[in-house]
Write a protein that holds these residues in place. Structure first.
Motif, short mmCIF file in Angstrom:
data_model
loop_
_atom_site.label_atom_id
_atom_site.label_comp_id
_atom_site.label_asym_id
_atom_site.label_seq_id
_atom_site.Cartn_x
_atom_site.Cartn_y
_atom_site.Cartn_z
N MET A 123 31.96 39.33 41.06
CA MET A 123 32.73 40.47 40.51
C MET A 123 33.18 41.21 41.89
O MET A 123 34.23 41.82 41.94
N LEU A 124 32.22 41.30 43.14
CA LEU A 124 32.48 42.07 44.25
C LEU A 124 33.87 41.27 44.76
O LEU A 124 34.79 42.06 45.23
N SER A 125 33.88 40.03 44.86
CA SER A 125 34.77 39.20 45.34
C SER A 125 36.05 39.74 44.59
O SER A 125 37.26 39.86 45.34
N GLN A 126 36.15 39.74 43.53
CA GLN A 126 37.20 40.05 42.55
C GLN A 126 37.84 41.35 42.76
O GLN A 126 39.21 41.74 43.04
N GLU A 127 37.01 42.28 42.82
CA GLU A 127 37.27 43.96 43.21
C GLU A 127 37.85 43.96 44.58
O GLU A 127 38.81 44.62 44.76
N LEU A 128 37.23 43.29 45.44
CA LEU A 128 37.71 43.47 46.73
C LEU A 128 39.14 42.80 46.96
O LEU A 128 40.04 43.32 47.64
N LYS A 129 39.20 41.64 46.40
CA LYS A 129 40.82 40.98 46.48
C LYS A 129 41.78 42.00 45.78
O LYS A 129 42.85 42.15 46.32
N ASP A 130 41.46 42.50 44.79
CA ASP A 130 42.31 43.54 44.07
C ASP A 130 42.59 44.85 45.13
O ASP A 130 43.83 45.52 45.03
#
Length: 120
Positions: free
Chosen positions: A63-70
């Motif tokens: 989730m952290l990875s996805q949010e950082l990408k967004d």
């Protein structure tokens, strides 16, 4: 809110949409369970991935990875890769730092609200 003080009860639906659309855009970008905590952590200093994961209790690496990408796609954060050791560091962009005032106002309101609710 000063922009709303001068509004009348006779606003048209089109006028109302003019105010709602930008607010909706902000919510789409910084809303959700994890983005505000990420932005708040990064407003203090740059962090590596593991540091963010430690500071934001309950967030999964995925989730952290996805949010950082967004957030990176919206030019809110910058991802810096150190080629010497492969470490990755995240920081707010200049554009992302423009959210500092909003974050501080939200924090201040939250502190006041918490006091109000506790004292009831």
């Amino acid at each position: 809110m000063s922009i709303l003080k001068n509004r009348t009860d006779r606003s048209t639906p089109e006028e109302c949409k003019i105010f709602i659309r930008p607010v909706r855009d902000v919510i789409d970008i910084i809303g959700g369970k994890w983005r505000l905590p990420i932005l708040t952590a990064l407003s203090f200093k740059s962090h590596r991935f593991k540091e963010l994961q430690t500071q934001i209790e309950g967030i999964t690496p995925r989730m952290l990875s996805q949010e950082l990408k967004d957030l990176e796609l919206h030019d809110i954060i910058h991802r810096k890769v150190y080629t010497s050791n492969g470490a990755v560091e995240y920081s707010l962009t200049v554009y992302g730092k423009s959210l500092d005032t909003i974050l501080e106002m939200m924090r201040s309101w939250g502190v006041d609200h918490r006091k109000r609710i506790i004292n009831k």
